[in-house]
Design an enzyme around this catalytic site. Structure first.
Site, short mmCIF file in Angstrom:
data_model
loop_
_atom_site.label_atom_id
_atom_site.label_comp_id
_atom_site.label_asym_id
_atom_site.label_seq_id
_atom_site.Cartn_x
_atom_site.Cartn_y
_atom_site.Cartn_z
N CYS A 131 3.34 -3.21 3.98
CA CYS A 131 2.48 -2.11 4.38
C CYS A 131 3.16 -1.40 5.55
O CYS A 131 4.37 -1.54 5.71
CB CYS A 131 1.06 -2.60 4.72
SG CYS A 131 0.95 -3.81 6.05
N HIS A 189 10.47 -23.91 8.99
CA HIS A 189 9.45 -24.63 9.75
C HIS A 189 8.05 -24.49 9.18
O HIS A 189 7.26 -25.42 9.28
CB HIS A 189 9.44 -24.14 11.20
CG HIS A 189 10.63 -24.57 11.99
ND1 HIS A 189 10.72 -24.44 13.36
CD2 HIS A 189 11.80 -25.14 11.59
CE1 HIS A 189 11.88 -24.91 13.78
NE2 HIS A 189 12.57 -25.33 12.73
N ASP A 209 0.87 -1.17 0.00
CA ASP A 209 0.00 0.00 0.00
C ASP A 209 0.91 1.23 0.00
O ASP A 209 2.13 1.12 -0.18
CB ASP A 209 -0.99 -0.05 1.18
CG ASP A 209 -0.29 0.12 2.53
OD1 ASP A 209 0.95 0.17 2.58
OD2 ASP A 209 -1.02 0.20 3.55
N HIS A 230 7.95 -31.10 10.12
CA HIS A 230 7.22 -29.88 9.78
C HIS A 230 6.25 -30.11 8.61
O HIS A 230 5.29 -29.35 8.45
CB HIS A 230 8.19 -28.75 9.46
CG HIS A 230 9.07 -28.43 10.62
ND1 HIS A 230 8.59 -27.89 11.79
CD2 HIS A 230 10.40 -28.63 10.81
CE1 HIS A 230 9.58 -27.74 12.66
NE2 HIS A 230 10.70 -28.19 12.08
N THR A 233 2.88 -1.91 8.79
CA THR A 233 3.32 -2.86 9.83
C THR A 233 3.62 -4.26 9.30
O THR A 233 4.24 -5.06 10.00
CB THR A 233 2.20 -3.03 10.87
OG1 THR A 233 1.03 -3.51 10.19
CG2 THR A 233 1.88 -1.72 11.57
#
Ligand code: RB5
Length: 145
Positions: A64, A97, A7, A132, A66
């Site tokens: 973005c 993982h 964004d 995993h 965060t």
């Protein structure tokens, strides 16, 4: 092919990530946005996620403010495992993982030097498999009904 999107809050890092990918000789498709003008992160995360779900792109890097909004949206898409990574260790473990296929980072959270290393680590680390494999399989079998 790597899907790239951001964004407005992640736009500058998106442009810098493209230069890193150019240096690495990796192909990418840029799903926008194309400026720092205010916009809505779900639109861009969705466009890039669709390309991954359809198989046109294998991985994604979404940015973005965060990294959180991008991860929330991407993880609503079938087959996507998006990880917000604020450190190289997180990026390495997200691949080893979780077999994460989408990296999200926050331009307001993590400095560029770290992000450059996070991107390189994410793209160069292989899934560990083994125990995993079963766990990653359950992510989808338990949640994508
Ligand atoms: C935009 O202001 C900001 O909310 C967005 O970039 C992101 O951080 C959302 O998770």
């Amino acid at each position: 092919m790597i899907a790239i999107a951001s964004d407005h809050a992640g736009f500058r890092y998106k442009e810098q990530v493209k230069r890193v990918l150019d240096e690495l000789g990796l192909q990418y498709q840029d799903f926008g946005t194309d400026s720092e003008q205010s916009t809505d992160y779900p639109d861009w995360a969705h466009r890039a996620s669709e390309a991954i779900v359809s198989g046109r792109c294998e991985r994604g890097i979404l940015i973005c403010g965060t990294g959180i909004g991008m991860a929330i949206v991407a993880n609503k898409h079938r087959g996507i495992r998006a990880a917000v990574c604020e450190s190289v260790t997180a990026a390495r473990l997200a691949r080893l993982h979780n077999n994460a296929n989408v990296l999200t980072v926050g331009e307001r959270i993590t400095g560029w030097e770290s992000v450059a290393d996070i991107v390189k680590t994410f793209l160069s680390t292989s899934f560990e498999g083994g125990r995993h494999e079963r766990r990653v399989g359950k992510i989808h079998s338990l949640t994508e009904l």
